[in-house]
Structure formats: structure tokens, C-alpha cells
Design a protein around this motif. Structure first.
Motif, PDB file in Angstrom:
ATOM      1  N   ASP A  74     -81.545 -49.522  23.271  1.00  0.00           N
ATOM      2  CA  ASP A  74     -81.922 -49.531  24.488  1.00  0.00           C
ATOM      3  C   ASP A  74     -83.163 -49.984  24.989  1.00  0.00           C
ATOM      4  OD1 ASP A  74     -79.267 -48.706  25.097  1.00  0.00           O
ATOM      5  OD2 ASP A  74     -79.868 -46.489  25.233  1.00  0.00           O
ATOM      6  N   LEU A  75     -83.944 -49.777  24.110  1.00  0.00           N
ATOM      7  CA  LEU A  75     -85.521 -50.381  24.209  1.00  0.00           C
ATOM      8  C   LEU A  75     -85.666 -51.630  23.166  1.00  0.00           C
ATOM      9  CD1 LEU A  75     -87.350 -46.988  24.127  1.00  0.00           C
ATOM     10  CD2 LEU A  75     -86.240 -48.063  25.985  1.00  0.00           C
ATOM     11  N   MET A 132     -82.078 -46.369  30.133  1.00  0.00           N
ATOM     12  CA  MET A 132     -81.817 -45.055  30.606  1.00  0.00           C
ATOM     13  C   MET A 132     -81.245 -45.640  32.132  1.00  0.00           C
ATOM     14  SD  MET A 132     -83.892 -41.816  31.565  1.00  0.00           S
ATOM     15  CE  MET A 132     -84.400 -41.628  29.728  1.00  0.00           C
ATOM     16  N   ALA A 182     -89.537 -47.945  19.807  1.00  0.00           N
ATOM     17  CA  ALA A 182     -88.851 -48.849  20.687  1.00  0.00           C
ATOM     18  C   ALA A 182     -87.872 -49.735  20.067  1.00  0.00           C
ATOM     19  CB  ALA A 182     -89.965 -49.798  21.052  1.00  0.00           C
ATOM     20  N   SER A 215     -82.985 -46.120  37.372  1.00  0.00           N
ATOM     21  CA  SER A 215     -84.229 -47.033  37.004  1.00  0.00           C
ATOM     22  C   SER A 215     -83.890 -48.216  36.632  1.00  0.00           C
ATOM     23  CB  SER A 215     -84.912 -46.074  35.918  1.00  0.00           C
ATOM     24  OG  SER A 215     -83.828 -46.007  34.854  1.00  0.00           O
ATOM     25  N   GLU A 216     -82.629 -48.857  36.981  1.00  0.00           N
ATOM     26  CA  GLU A 216     -81.933 -49.981  36.547  1.00  0.00           C
ATOM     27  C   GLU A 216     -83.038 -51.193  37.416  1.00  0.00           C
ATOM     28  OE1 GLU A 216     -80.382 -50.432  33.977  1.00  0.00           O
ATOM     29  OE2 GLU A 216     -80.366 -52.265  33.989  1.00  0.00           O
ATOM     30  N   GLU A 228     -90.880 -54.891  32.107  1.00  0.00           N
ATOM     31  CA  GLU A 228     -91.027 -53.953  30.924  1.00  0.00           C
ATOM     32  C   GLU A 228     -91.507 -54.702  29.720  1.00  0.00           C
ATOM     33  OE1 GLU A 228     -87.484 -50.450  31.809  1.00  0.00           O
ATOM     34  OE2 GLU A 228     -87.256 -52.204  30.433  1.00  0.00           O
ATOM     35  N   SER A 288     -92.074 -46.639  30.346  1.00  0.00           N
ATOM     36  CA  SER A 288     -91.660 -48.201  30.714  1.00  0.00           C
ATOM     37  C   SER A 288     -90.099 -48.332  30.753  1.00  0.00           C
ATOM     38  CB  SER A 288     -92.116 -49.084  29.347  1.00  0.00           C
ATOM     39  OG  SER A 288     -93.469 -49.359  29.177  1.00  0.00           O
ATOM     40  N   GLN A 289     -89.700 -47.263  31.362  1.00  0.00           N
ATOM     41  CA  GLN A 289     -87.949 -47.269  31.563  1.00  0.00           C
ATOM     42  C   GLN A 289     -87.813 -47.251  33.094  1.00  0.00           C
ATOM     43  OE1 GLN A 289     -85.499 -45.476  29.057  1.00  0.00           O
ATOM     44  NE2 GLN A 289     -87.310 -44.953  27.516  1.00  0.00           N
ATOM     45  N   LYS A 313     -86.169 -56.017  35.937  1.00  0.00           N
ATOM     46  CA  LYS A 313     -86.682 -54.664  35.184  1.00  0.00           C
ATOM     47  C   LYS A 313     -87.098 -54.975  33.701  1.00  0.00           C
ATOM     48  CE  LYS A 313     -84.698 -50.434  34.088  1.00  0.00           C
ATOM     49  NZ  LYS A 313     -85.009 -50.454  32.468  1.00  0.00           N
ATOM     50  N   ARG A 314     -86.092 -55.966  32.966  1.00  0.00           N
ATOM     51  CA  ARG A 314     -86.577 -56.031  31.574  1.00  0.00           C
ATOM     52  C   ARG A 314     -87.798 -57.069  31.412  1.00  0.00           C
ATOM     53  NH1 ARG A 314     -81.021 -57.083  27.948  1.00  0.00           N
ATOM     54  NH2 ARG A 314     -80.313 -55.091  28.023  1.00  0.00           N
ATOM     55  N   PHE A 345     -90.163 -41.974  26.761  1.00  0.00           N
ATOM     56  CA  PHE A 345     -89.483 -42.688  28.073  1.00  0.00           C
ATOM     57  C   PHE A 345     -90.111 -43.273  29.077  1.00  0.00           C
ATOM     58  CE2 PHE A 345     -87.502 -38.750  26.207  1.00  0.00           C
ATOM     59  CZ  PHE A 345     -85.939 -39.212  26.212  1.00  0.00           C
TER      60      PHE A 345
END
Length: 445
Positions: free
Chosen positions: A331-332, A1, A326, A189-190, A405, A106-107, A401-402, A104
Motif C-alpha cells: 500500500d506504500l 489506508m 514503506a 484519506s484517499e 506523497e 504520509s497517508q 494524493k500519490r 502511518f
């Protein structure tokens, strides 16, 4: 997201009527979070209606506002603002009922929402934010990471499932919260607040491994009853096994989706081998892994009918759902890979001293080596599977970010495994038994 949420401040009764049903649905989900928000599984439709009436009165009196965040018309976050009518305390705002929809999390939505909260509160002249939280919870740790400081502790703050918990009262200046998270207000949120620089792959793999090893489920008090050689408890072992079987039934589905969505060819081939072994058992010269688990279930004297009639406890279902959501969402993908290939596969690597737990179970309950094949096969194979997961995530997580997460997904999954055992522990009443023993010991001292 990647895109920012759309925020609405509910400060009038007419606005509240538009969002009240979605708010209640989000509030009901708190019962799966150990009642952190003050609601448990008894929060039914009748209580929901009563609660809506009380909220409407507070909004009408202007003592309550609710900030909600939406993604494609779905309400995914909310936070209650509790204000004072007194002129001397108008600079304060108490944050209550902060929630993010489980699907939604951990995004990066927490950072974005905290920025929105700070922005709205500054616009209203609020200079100091307060909140209270049950001590020792994940929510407590999150608020600390977000810059909130404890200014007081209240003993016996809340009671849940027969236990008393301390409450931590925390504060942060609104301007400080804004400075900490303002970058997320416009960029969505990126980006993440923690880990703003990309961690080198080798160090990232080390951090993931350390996160896994910090959350060993064998430390759960349930295992002192399961592995007690003097007092074997077959009923406990059977019940725990049937909860584990609920996980096994879904594991191939996780791997299938991870294989299908994998964007990196060399790692996709490794997942194909994993999937092939799960389905056939030919790489280990055994058989389908669900069938191996069924053999273990039968060895305990559980009939096929009893096995198939068993259902997951809420804590077990939460673990199943977290990974399934997930894994099915491209996307997850990195979250699903971390949850399954590192945190879940890593559960089979735990041991008591130098001995694997399934070997101890075999001794305590008189099981043969053939009965334990499911565990021995996984203990050997999952060493490689965890390494594959770490390698995949090191290549896949190419942004801070990744990376964050993925680490959070490992931590969350391990905590969900722990909660699964907690569910069994409480189902058998061992929590109350241990509490009573502890109280008696303290009394004697």
C-alpha cells in the motif's frame, strides 16, 4: 489506508484508562523526532507513569481532552485539547501534543484528523485554535501549510541537546480549519488538501527532481571536517563509514521488495536489472555491492570484526526503518520507490564543484581508485537508477494524493539522510565546537 479513522474524544477518566497505555507508546516515539513534543530519550517507564498521573488529573478537572484516532484497534493519531475554565476565554482551545504514528505518516491522516479536530471544537463552541511549535522544524512548516498564522515568537522557547530554539505561536479560526479540510472528514484519506489536480507526468518528474536537488546533504557541516585536506580525521571517516555500512547492508532488501511488489511490468524488468547488479556486480564487471563496501571499510583499516560489531545511531536507524516499512508494504509502494529509487539513489550524485565527494575523500585520506569502487560504480549507475525511479513514479502515481506523497517521501528521506550526518556530527561534539566558535566570533564583533 483509504477508509476513515475511528475517532474517540477522551474527556472522562474511565475513557482515559482504556487508552493510556497506547497513548504512552505513541508519546515515546516522539524521542525519535528530535523531542519536538517535549520528550527526549530520557522519557522512560517511570517518567511515563508520572506523566499519566498528571494527565488523569487534568482530564478529571476538565481542563484537558484528548482526541485519538484508531485504525483496526491501533491508535495512530492523537491531539490534546487544552481548555480554559474562564468564561471569557471559553472560545479558545490550545492544540498540544499532535502526533501521527511514524508507520502511518504520509497517508493523508493529517488532513482527516484536522477535519475531526475542527468538527469537535465547533461542536464545543470553540471559535479560535492556537498552538505553539519549535521554529524551523518540519512540524512548523506543516502547520503553516495547513493555514496556521504566526502571532508571536518567543526566543529561547525550548532547549534540546545544548541548543536554544525559538518558539512560534500560531492561530487559526476553527471555521477556517473546517472549511479547509472538511472534505476529508467523510471521504477519508484517499484525497489530499494540496495538489487537488493531477500534475502532468513531465511536470511531476521535474518537481520530484527539484525536491531531490533542494535537499543536498553535502551542505551539512560534518563534511567540512570529513573533507578537510589540512586536517584529515581518520577516526571520523571510519565512524561515518560504519554508519553508511548499516545502510548498505539493507539496500538489497529494499530493491527486492520493490521488485516483488512492482505492479508495472516494464518497470519490474528495470528493477530486476538493478537487483541483479546489487547481488552480483556483473553489469559493472565488479562484484556484490555489499562486498564492494566491505573493501572500502577494510581500506580504512577497519577489521571485519569491528565492522560487524558496529551498530546504527538512532538517526541512522530511523532512515533504515522509514524505507524498510514503506518497501515492505504494497500500500506504500510509491512511497518506498520515491524514498529508495529517487532520494536514496540520488545521494550518490552529489559533488563538490565538479568533483565527486569520494574522489575528494581519496585525495584527503590517500585511498586508491580500487578502494573507492563502491562509490564510483554507484555514481555512474545511479544516474540511470534515479531516471528509472522518476519514470516509475510518473506512471505509478495516478492520483494527486500519490503524487504528493511521493514528493513528501523524497523530502523526508533526504531530511533523514541529513539527520544521519547530524547524528555523527553530534557524536563527535562538533555541534558544540561550532557553537562555541560562533559565539566567540559574535563576541569579537
Amino acid at each position: 489506508m483509504a477508509e476513515p479513522l475511528s475517532y474517540v474524544l477522551i474527556h472522562r477518566v474511565d475513557l482515559f484508562s482504556e487508552y493510556q497505555q497506547q497513548l504512552i507508546e505513541l508519546l515515546k516515539l516522539s524521542s525519535a523526532d528530535d523531542a519536538i513534543l517535549g520528550f527526549d530519550t530520557t522519557f522512560d517507564d517511570q517518567k511515563a507513569i508520572q506523566y499519566l498521573v498528571s494527565l488523569e488529573k487534568e482530564i478529571a478537572s476538565q481542563s484537558l481532552q484528548i482526541l485519538v484516532g484508531q485504525h483496526q484497534e491501533t491508535l495512530v493519531v492523537c491531539c490534546f485539547f487544552k481548555r480554559s475554565h474562564q468564561q471569557t476565554t471559553r472560545h479558545l482551545c490550545d492544540l498540544q501534543k499532535g502526533m501521527i504514528h511514524p508507520h502511518f505518516r504520509s497517508q493523508g491522516l493529517l488532513e482527516q484528523t484536522l477535519a475531526a479536530i475542527a468538527c469537535e471544537c465547533m461542536a464545543q463552541g470553540v471559535e479560535l485554535l492556537t498552538l505553539d511549535v519549535r521554529g524551523g522544524t518540519k512540524a512548523h512548516r506543516i502547520w503553516e501549510k495547513c493555514g496556521f498564522e504566526t502571532y508571536g515568537i518567543l526566543n529561547d522557547y525550548s532547549r534540546f541537546q545544548g541548543k536554544s530554539f525559538d518558539g512560534y505561536f500560531m492561530k487559526q479560526r476553527t471555521q477556517d480549519l473546517w472549511n479547509r479540510f472538511k472534505i476529508f472528514y467523510t471521504q477519508g484519506s484517499e484525497k489530499m488538501s494540496v495538489g487537488t489536480e493531477l500534475i502532468p507526468k513531465k511536470e511531476f518528474r521535474t518537481q520530484m527532481r527539484e525536491t531531490l536537488e533542494k535537499h543536498l546533504t553535502l551542505g551539512h557541516p560534518l563534511f567540512k571536517y570529513l573533507l578537510d585536506e589540512k586536517h584529515p580525521n581518520s577516526d571520523l571517516l571510519k565512524f561515518t563509514t560504519l554508519q553508511g555500512y548499516q545502510l548498505t547492508k539493507n539496500f538489497l532488501t529494499y530493491i527486492e521488495h520493490l521488485f516483488f511488489h512492482c505492479p508495472l511490468p516494464k518497470h519490474k524488468r528495470a528493477l530486476l536489472h538493478n537487483m541483479y547488479e546489487e547481488e552480483t556486480g556483473r553489469l559493472s564487471n565488479t562484484k556484490n555491492h555489499v562486498e564492494l563496501m566491505q573493501d572500502f571499510v577494510r581500506a580504512l583499516g577497519i577489521s571485519d570484526a569491528e565492522r560487524d560489531a558496529a551498530t546504527a545511531l538512532p538517526q541512522t536507524q530511523a532512515l533504515i526503518d522509514y524505507r524498510m516499512i514503506a518497501c515492505k508494504n504494497p500500500d506504500l509502494y510509491h512511497i518506498g520507490a520515491a524514498a529508495v529509487m529517487v532520494a536514496s539513489e540520488g545521494q550518490n550524485l552529489e559533488s563538490v564543484g565538479d568533483e565527486a565527494r569520494h574522489n575528494i575523500l581519496g585525495k584527503v585520506y590517500g585511498l586508491k581508485e580500487a578502494d573507492l569502487l563502491f562509490f564510483s560504480v554507484h555514481q555512474e549507475e545511479d544516474v540511470g537508477h534515479v531516471q528509472q525511479g522518476l519514470a516509475l513514479l510518473a506512471d505509478l502515481c495516478d492520483t494527486p494524493k500519490r503524487q504528493q506523497e511521493a514528493i513528501e517521501a523524497i523530502e523526508t528521506t533526504c531530511e533523514l539522510f541529513y539527520q544521519m550526518y547530524q547524528g555523527v556530527y553530534e557524536y563527535f561534539g562538533y555541534d558544540k565546537q561550532d557553537q562555541a566558535a560562533k559565539a566567540e566570533l559574535i563576541g569579537e564583533v
